[in-house]
Design a protein around this motif. Structure first.
Motif, PDB file in Angstrom:
ATOM      1  N   LYS A  52       0.746  -1.098  -0.176  1.00  0.00           N
ATOM      2  CA  LYS A  52      -0.006  -0.095  -0.029  1.00  0.00           C
ATOM      3  C   LYS A  52       0.999   1.339   0.114  1.00  0.00           C
ATOM      4  CE  LYS A  52      -3.673   2.405   2.332  1.00  0.00           C
ATOM      5  NZ  LYS A  52      -4.693   2.475   3.535  1.00  0.00           N
ATOM      6  N   ASN A  53       0.627   2.265  -0.954  1.00  0.00           N
ATOM      7  CA  ASN A  53       1.263   3.224  -1.091  1.00  0.00           C
ATOM      8  C   ASN A  53       0.634   4.275   0.016  1.00  0.00           C
ATOM      9  OD1 ASN A  53       2.572   5.683  -1.793  1.00  0.00           O
ATOM     10  ND2 ASN A  53       1.860   5.948  -3.894  1.00  0.00           N
ATOM     11  N   ASN A  54       1.157   4.879   0.980  1.00  0.00           N
ATOM     12  CA  ASN A  54       0.751   5.721   1.855  1.00  0.00           C
ATOM     13  C   ASN A  54       0.794   7.018   1.657  1.00  0.00           C
ATOM     14  OD1 ASN A  54      -0.386   3.546   3.748  1.00  0.00           O
ATOM     15  ND2 ASN A  54       1.636   3.001   4.150  1.00  0.00           N
ATOM     16  N   GLU A  55       1.591   7.320   0.630  1.00  0.00           N
ATOM     17  CA  GLU A  55       1.837   8.862   0.231  1.00  0.00           C
ATOM     18  C   GLU A  55       0.734   9.504  -0.677  1.00  0.00           C
ATOM     19  OE1 GLU A  55       5.526  10.176  -0.656  1.00  0.00           O
ATOM     20  OE2 GLU A  55       6.419   8.274   0.377  1.00  0.00           O
ATOM     21  N   ASN A  56       0.771  10.577  -0.763  1.00  0.00           N
ATOM     22  CA  ASN A  56      -0.344  11.438  -1.612  1.00  0.00           C
ATOM     23  C   ASN A  56       0.020  11.476  -3.086  1.00  0.00           C
ATOM     24  OD1 ASN A  56      -1.742  11.782   0.549  1.00  0.00           O
ATOM     25  ND2 ASN A  56      -0.915  13.404   1.103  1.00  0.00           N
ATOM     26  N   ILE A  57       1.341  10.907  -3.375  1.00  0.00           N
ATOM     27  CA  ILE A  57       1.625  11.066  -5.000  1.00  0.00           C
ATOM     28  C   ILE A  57       1.902   9.507  -5.505  1.00  0.00           C
ATOM     29  CG2 ILE A  57       2.262  13.219  -4.644  1.00  0.00           C
ATOM     30  CD1 ILE A  57       5.184  12.137  -4.330  1.00  0.00           C
ATOM     31  N   GLN A  58       1.758   9.412  -6.806  1.00  0.00           N
ATOM     32  CA  GLN A  58       2.190   8.056  -7.352  1.00  0.00           C
ATOM     33  C   GLN A  58       3.741   7.866  -7.048  1.00  0.00           C
ATOM     34  OE1 GLN A  58       2.884   7.354 -11.639  1.00  0.00           O
ATOM     35  NE2 GLN A  58       0.749   6.465 -11.530  1.00  0.00           N
ATOM     36  N   LYS A  59       3.854   6.475  -6.651  1.00  0.00           N
ATOM     37  CA  LYS A  59       5.174   5.912  -6.579  1.00  0.00           C
ATOM     38  C   LYS A  59       5.652   4.752  -7.214  1.00  0.00           C
ATOM     39  CE  LYS A  59       6.943   8.860  -3.190  1.00  0.00           C
ATOM     40  NZ  LYS A  59       8.245   9.775  -3.208  1.00  0.00           N
ATOM     41  N   LYS A  60       7.031   4.617  -7.597  1.00  0.00           N
ATOM     42  CA  LYS A  60       7.197   3.395  -8.302  1.00  0.00           C
ATOM     43  C   LYS A  60       8.057   2.720  -7.368  1.00  0.00           C
ATOM     44  CE  LYS A  60       9.482   2.014 -12.753  1.00  0.00           C
ATOM     45  NZ  LYS A  60      10.232   2.567 -13.788  1.00  0.00           N
ATOM     46  N   TYR A  61       8.098   1.482  -7.544  1.00  0.00           N
ATOM     47  CA  TYR A  61       8.989   0.489  -6.563  1.00  0.00           C
ATOM     48  C   TYR A  61       9.419  -0.565  -7.360  1.00  0.00           C
ATOM     49  CZ  TYR A  61       6.137   3.098  -3.004  1.00  0.00           C
ATOM     50  OH  TYR A  61       5.301   4.063  -2.505  1.00  0.00           O
ATOM     51  N   LEU A 125      12.157 -10.263   1.029  1.00  0.00           N
ATOM     52  CA  LEU A 125      11.426  -9.863  -0.114  1.00  0.00           C
ATOM     53  C   LEU A 125      11.438  -8.182   0.219  1.00  0.00           C
ATOM     54  CD1 LEU A 125       8.707 -12.485  -0.089  1.00  0.00           C
ATOM     55  CD2 LEU A 125      11.045 -12.641  -1.192  1.00  0.00           C
ATOM     56  N   VAL A 126      12.130  -7.799  -0.601  1.00  0.00           N
ATOM     57  CA  VAL A 126      12.411  -6.158  -0.549  1.00  0.00           C
ATOM     58  C   VAL A 126      11.408  -5.366  -1.459  1.00  0.00           C
ATOM     59  CG1 VAL A 126      14.020  -4.670  -0.359  1.00  0.00           C
ATOM     60  CG2 VAL A 126      14.768  -6.931   0.225  1.00  0.00           C
ATOM     61  N   VAL A 127      10.779  -4.528  -1.106  1.00  0.00           N
ATOM     62  CA  VAL A 127      10.206  -3.602  -1.947  1.00  0.00           C
ATOM     63  C   VAL A 127      10.843  -2.216  -1.574  1.00  0.00           C
ATOM     64  CG1 VAL A 127       7.875  -2.256  -2.360  1.00  0.00           C
ATOM     65  CG2 VAL A 127       7.996  -4.729  -1.530  1.00  0.00           C
ATOM     66  N   GLN A 128      11.524  -1.561  -2.638  1.00  0.00           N
ATOM     67  CA  GLN A 128      12.127  -0.518  -2.464  1.00  0.00           C
ATOM     68  C   GLN A 128      11.894   0.655  -3.641  1.00  0.00           C
ATOM     69  OE1 GLN A 128      16.750  -0.820  -2.875  1.00  0.00           O
ATOM     70  NE2 GLN A 128      16.684   0.190  -4.961  1.00  0.00           N
ATOM     71  N   GLU A 129      11.658   1.873  -2.829  1.00  0.00           N
ATOM     72  CA  GLU A 129      11.258   2.795  -3.871  1.00  0.00           C
ATOM     73  C   GLU A 129      12.495   3.138  -4.887  1.00  0.00           C
ATOM     74  OE1 GLU A 129      10.250   7.612  -3.242  1.00  0.00           O
ATOM     75  OE2 GLU A 129       9.912   6.134  -1.590  1.00  0.00           O
ATOM     76  N   VAL A 130      12.010   3.549  -5.951  1.00  0.00           N
ATOM     77  CA  VAL A 130      12.833   3.881  -7.140  1.00  0.00           C
ATOM     78  C   VAL A 130      13.322   5.110  -6.946  1.00  0.00           C
ATOM     79  CG1 VAL A 130      13.023   4.345  -9.469  1.00  0.00           C
ATOM     80  CG2 VAL A 130      11.941   2.359  -8.822  1.00  0.00           C
ATOM     81  N   ASN A 131      14.754   5.471  -7.093  1.00  0.00           N
ATOM     82  CA  ASN A 131      15.341   7.087  -6.995  1.00  0.00           C
ATOM     83  C   ASN A 131      15.260   7.069  -5.621  1.00  0.00           C
ATOM     84  OD1 ASN A 131      15.629   6.955  -9.762  1.00  0.00           O
ATOM     85  ND2 ASN A 131      13.651   7.923  -9.873  1.00  0.00           N
ATOM     86  N   LEU A 139      16.903   1.790   5.042  1.00  0.00           N
ATOM     87  CA  LEU A 139      16.665   3.356   4.959  1.00  0.00           C
ATOM     88  C   LEU A 139      15.167   3.813   4.298  1.00  0.00           C
ATOM     89  CD1 LEU A 139      20.281   4.243   3.482  1.00  0.00           C
ATOM     90  CD2 LEU A 139      19.347   4.254   5.680  1.00  0.00           C
ATOM     91  N   SER A 140      15.047   4.993   4.154  1.00  0.00           N
ATOM     92  CA  SER A 140      13.877   5.549   3.660  1.00  0.00           C
ATOM     93  C   SER A 140      13.418   4.991   2.453  1.00  0.00           C
ATOM     94  CB  SER A 140      13.755   7.098   3.495  1.00  0.00           C
ATOM     95  OG  SER A 140      12.725   7.585   2.994  1.00  0.00           O
ATOM     96  N   GLY A 141      12.120   4.676   2.274  1.00  0.00           N
ATOM     97  CA  GLY A 141      11.455   3.982   0.945  1.00  0.00           C
ATOM     98  C   GLY A 141      11.680   2.569   0.685  1.00  0.00           C
TER      99      GLY A 141
END
Length: 293
Positions: A52-61, A125-131, A139-141
Motif C-alpha cells: 500500500k502506497n501511503n503517500e499522496n503522490i504516485q510512487k514507483k517501486y 522480499l524487498v520493496v524499494q522505492e525507485v530513486n 533506509l527511507s523508501g
C-alpha cells in the motif's frame, strides 16, 4: 519436517519493526512481514505480498530478493549473493507503480531445484522505492518481508568450534576468543559455559556466557569475552568452553592450557636473581681470601 524457530524470528522482526515500520507508515506498508513456507526439492510455490502506497503522490517501486546473513551479535544482515536460495525466488514484476493510497497484491514465484540439500533458507522480499538514493536496506523508501524456506528432509544440527584461545591478560581480566560455525542445515539456539581449572583439574571459576541468538545454517560467529583473574598464584591453568546447542541438546567443548605469571612473580624472580648473584660474589670472595690466609 523442520519446525518454526520462534526465538530467531521474534528477534529479527523486532529489529526490522524498530527500523522500518515508522518509515513504512509514511511511505509504503507491506503485509505479511514474515512467511514460513515448507517445500520439497523440485517443488514450485507462490507467495504473495500486499502493498500500500501511503503517500499522496504516485510512487514507483522495485521488487528484490536478498539473502539473510548474521553479524557476530546475531543481528540479521540483508545482502545480495549470500544465499543460493536467492536464485529460487523471483518476483512477478521487477517494478510496479502505485497511485496515492493504492493497494496491490504482488507475487513471488518459488522454484526449488531437484537434489537441493534440505534445511532452512532465509530470504528478504524487498520493496524499494525507485530513486530513493540508496541501496541500503532499512533506509527511507524500503520495507522487507522475511521469507523462511524450509526444504523438507532430515534436520541436521552440527556445531564446530573453529578457534578457542586465550588472547591476552588485560589488567585483572583474562581475554578469550571463540570462533564457531553452524555446519548443519537448520538454525539452532546455543548457550555457553566457561570453566577455569588449575593444573590438578580443580574448577576455580565457572560462569555462563552469552553466545548470541540462534545461529543460521553454514554461518560463522566470532566472539570475545573476559573472565576475571581470581587466582594470583602462578601456575598452569586450563580454560574449557562447553557449548550446548540445538533442540537435541548436543554438547561440544574445547580446552586451552596457559601459564599464568602475575607481575609480582617477575619482581620476585628479579630480586631472587639479584640476591643469588650477590651471594655467589660473597662466596667467591670468601673462598679467595680464605686461600690467601
Amino acid at each position: 519436517m523442520f519446525g518454526f524457530n520462534k526465538n530467531l524470528f521474534l528477534i529479527i522482526f523486532f529489529i526490522i519493526g524498530f527500523f522500518l515500520l515508522p518509515l513504512s507508515a509514511q511511505a509504503i506498508s507491506i503485509s505479511p512481514i514474515r512467511q514460513v513456507i515448507t517445500v520439497s526439492a523440485g517443488e514450485n510455490k507462490t507467495v504473495f505480498l500486499e502493498l500500500k502506497n501511503n503517500e499522496n503522490i504516485q510512487k514507483k517501486y522495485k521488487l528484490l530478493v536478498l539473502g539473510v546473513a548474521q553479524n557476530n551479535e546475531g543481528v540479521p544482515i540483508f545482502r545480495e549473493k549470500i544465499n543460493l536460495a536467492e536464485a529460487w525466488v523471483k518476483p512477478e514484476f521487477s517494478n510496479i507503480k502505485l497511485d496515492q493510497n493504492e493497494e496491490k497484491k504482488v507475487s513471488f514465484n518459488i522454484n526449488v531445484p531437484q537434489n537441493v540439500v534440505s534445511g532452512n533458507y532465509y530470504l528478504g522480499l524487498v520493496v524499494q522505492e525507485v530513486n530513493a538514493g540508496s541501496n541500503s536496506i532499512g533506509l527511507s523508501g524500503q520495507v522487507v518481508s522475511l521469507l523462511s524456506l524450509q526444504v523438507s528432509g532430515e534436520a541436521r544440527e552440527d556445531l564446530q568450534i573453529l578457534n578457542w584461545q586465550k588472547n591476552n591478560l588485560n589488567k585483572d581480566h583474562w581475554n578469550f576468543i571463540l570462533q564457531i560455525k553452524n555446519k548443519g542445515n537448520v538454525d539452532f539456539p546455543l548457550t555457553g559455559l566457561l570453566k577455569i581449572k588449575n593444573w590438578r583439574g580443580e574448577i576455580k571459576e565457572e560462569k555462563s556466557i552469552y553466545l548470541g541468538n540462534n545461529l543460521l545454517p553454514q554461518t560463522e560467529r566470532s566472539l570475545e569475552f573476559i573472565s576475571p583473574v581470581i587466582i594470583s598464584w602462578p601456575t598452569l591453568y586450563q580454560a574449557e568452553i562447553l557449548i550446548n546447542y540445538g533442540l537435541t541438546k548436543q554438547t561440544v567443548s574445547q580446552t586451552v592450557n596457559f601459564l599464568y605469571l602475575p607481575w609480582w612473580f617477575w619482581l620476585v624472580l628479579v630480586v631472587f636473581l639479584i640476591l643469588l648473584f650477590l651471594a655467589i660474589i660473597v662466596v667467591v670472595k670468601n673462598r679467595y681470601y680464605g686461600r690467601k690466609k
